[in-house]
Enzyme design. Structure first.
Site, short mmCIF file in Angstrom:
data_model
loop_
_atom_site.label_atom_id
_atom_site.label_comp_id
_atom_site.label_asym_id
_atom_site.label_seq_id
_atom_site.Cartn_x
_atom_site.Cartn_y
_atom_site.Cartn_z
N GLY A 130 -46.31 -23.53 55.21
CA GLY A 130 -45.26 -23.68 54.68
C GLY A 130 -45.44 -24.71 53.34
N SER A 154 -50.82 -23.37 49.02
CA SER A 154 -49.62 -23.99 48.51
C SER A 154 -49.28 -23.77 46.93
CB SER A 154 -49.70 -25.54 48.71
OG SER A 154 -49.64 -25.99 50.26
N GLU A 196 -49.07 -33.21 52.19
CA GLU A 196 -49.23 -33.81 50.70
C GLU A 196 -48.70 -33.28 49.86
OE1 GLU A 196 -52.19 -34.96 54.01
OE2 GLU A 196 -51.41 -33.05 53.03
N GLU A 204 -37.53 -21.78 54.28
CA GLU A 204 -38.51 -21.89 55.44
C GLU A 204 -38.63 -23.47 55.55
OE1 GLU A 204 -43.51 -21.08 55.87
OE2 GLU A 204 -42.19 -20.25 54.14
N ARG A 205 -38.89 -24.23 54.76
CA ARG A 205 -38.73 -25.69 55.13
C ARG A 205 -37.69 -26.19 55.95
NH1 ARG A 205 -40.57 -26.32 48.91
NH2 ARG A 205 -42.65 -25.31 49.15
N LEU A 214 -48.50 -39.83 77.50
CA LEU A 214 -47.51 -40.37 78.89
C LEU A 214 -47.77 -39.38 80.08
CD1 LEU A 214 -44.41 -41.75 77.13
CD2 LEU A 214 -46.17 -43.06 78.13
N GLU A 269 -53.08 -16.67 50.11
CA GLU A 269 -54.35 -16.07 49.95
C GLU A 269 -55.61 -17.24 50.29
OE1 GLU A 269 -52.99 -13.04 46.24
OE2 GLU A 269 -54.90 -14.56 46.00
N GLY A 289 -50.54 -38.29 80.74
CA GLY A 289 -52.02 -38.54 81.21
C GLY A 289 -52.96 -37.37 81.37
N GLY A 302 -57.54 -18.53 48.47
CA GLY A 302 -57.71 -19.21 47.58
C GLY A 302 -56.21 -19.84 46.79
#
Length: 396
Positions: free
Chosen positions: A382, A150, A386, A261-262, A356, A145, A358, A147
């Site tokens: 997911g 995690s 942190e 999931e992780r 690499l 949501e 460019g 708010g």
């Protein structure tokens, strides 16, 4: 499952050896998925990116090949191949360079419908799983949501009992497969305010349910072919048998889903990282500057060697953790490690590879530019890096 080994030698590209515990069945699965990716995804992915959706026929084709049921029971059409198979599947899809395709398919196979297999009743499994495994029903997981990302315990979407029914009001944000999918596994609060993790339940919500609304199709930085939506529920009424896994037992189920999931995100990082290095090796061995190829520069060789070593490390941890999970061992700490470290490694790899390339690497339409955009979300979705580091610290 229709897995057959081709007699033709498959182009290896930049490949890392499989662990010794990877079986012949998994090797054949890898070859089958790679052929599908080369035949169906690579030629069409750019068009899907422009359209912002994946054709339903792709799910049907994957279903016909037996590739949507690896987490599900044979009784309902699945193959019960386990977590290692899902990791192989996710890794090979990721080598397509279209992260949105990988995300949409694995949200369906591993991050949403798997809840039905884990905690569903026999009646719920019989009703939903055959069409899910066949690709006729496309699933999403509705937890996040505005708010509460995690912090799952902070969910505000509310389910209130009304007789034998549940009436749901609230919103969800950043939901994959919600625009063009058919079924949402929805997390909602079924206990009073302040109940936190103890007051969350899961529900099975067909997207044609009255009161279900796609409030907005979201425009993203990456994963462009994967549809993502904000959802709204206005007095959405569900029967009692729509509850999945028992009243106020949803938080534990969601955490088990996040664990898997992780693990899958580790597979994404391994596949995308290896493919980025492969593309870059092809480029630097032909691009000339100052009278020699870029590969002839020691700094280039050492940079790619460093990046390749880091991809090998996250891949090894992912495979080892999947094997431990299949053996019934606890892996919540290891999956949090994978999620905290893998996306950071992938971010370094794809941006190092873009450097690499460019100016060519900065152009839209090149795989490395798309991969650099697509990789960014894995450090957020997911469980942000942190947050994952805190999850690891709690288990030390």
């Amino acid at each position: 499952m229709n897995i057959t080994r081709s007699s033709d030698q498959m182009e290896a590209g930049f490949r890392l050896n499989d662990p010794v515990f990877v079986t012949e069945d998994l090797v054949m699965l890898r070859e089958q998925v790679r052929r599908f990716v080369e035949r169906e995804v690579v030629p069409n992915g750019e068009a899907w990116e422009r359209e912002g959706r994946i054709p339903r026929e792709m799910y049907l084709k994957l279903g016909e090949m037996g590739l949507l049921g690896m987490q599900h029971e044979e009784a309902y059409g699945g193959t019960e191949m386990g977590s290692l198979a899902s990791v192989v599947f996710g890794e090979e899809l990721s080598r397509s360079t279209f992260g949105g395709f990988t995300a949409s398919v694995t949200v369906h196979t591993d991050m949403s419908a798997s809840h039905i297999t884990r905690v569903g009743t026999p009646e719920q499994k019989a009703r939903f799983l055959p069409d899910i495994i066949a690709g006729k029903t496309v699933c999403s997981i509705g937890v996040t949501e505005a708010g509460a990302g995690s912090d799952v315990a902070g969910l505000a979407t509310r389910a209130t009992r009304d007789g034998d029914d549940w009436v749901i009001n609230g919103t969800k944000m950043f939901i994959t497969n919600a625009v063009y999918g058919n079924l949402v596994i929805l997390g909602a609060r079924t206990d009073g305010p302040g109940s936190g993790a103890r007051g969350i339940s899961l529900f099975l919500v067909p997207t044609d349910t009255p009161g279900f609304k796609v409030a907005a199709k979201l425009d993203k930085h990456g994963w462009l072919c994967s549809d993502t939506a904000e959802l709204a529920f206005e007095d959405m009424r569900l029967p009692a048998d729509a509850m999945l896994g028992g009243e106020n037992r949803g938080f534990h189920a969601i955490m088990k889903g996040f664990e898997h999931e992780r693990l899958m995100i580790g597979a994404f990082c391994a596949g995308e990282g290896a493919k980025a290095i492969e593309l870059t090796l092809d480029y630097v061995r032909t691009r000339r500057a100052f009278g020699k190829t870029i590969w002839d520069q020691q700094a280039t060789r050492q940079r790619l060697a460093d990046l390749a070593s880091k991809v090998a490390m996250i891949r090894a941890l992912t495979y080892q953790t999947a094997a431990a999970k299949d053996a019934g061992q606890p892996v919540s700490r290891e999956t949090a490690m994978i999620k905290s470290v893998g996306p950071e490694i992938l971010h370094e790899v794809v941006h190092g590879c873009l450097q690499l390339h460019g100016g060519t690497g900065y152009m839209r339409g090149t795989p490395i530019e798309r991969m650099a955009r697509d990789a960014r979300i894995l450090r957020i979705g997911g469980g942000a890096t942190e947050v994952m580091l805190e999850e690891v610290a709690k288990r030390m």
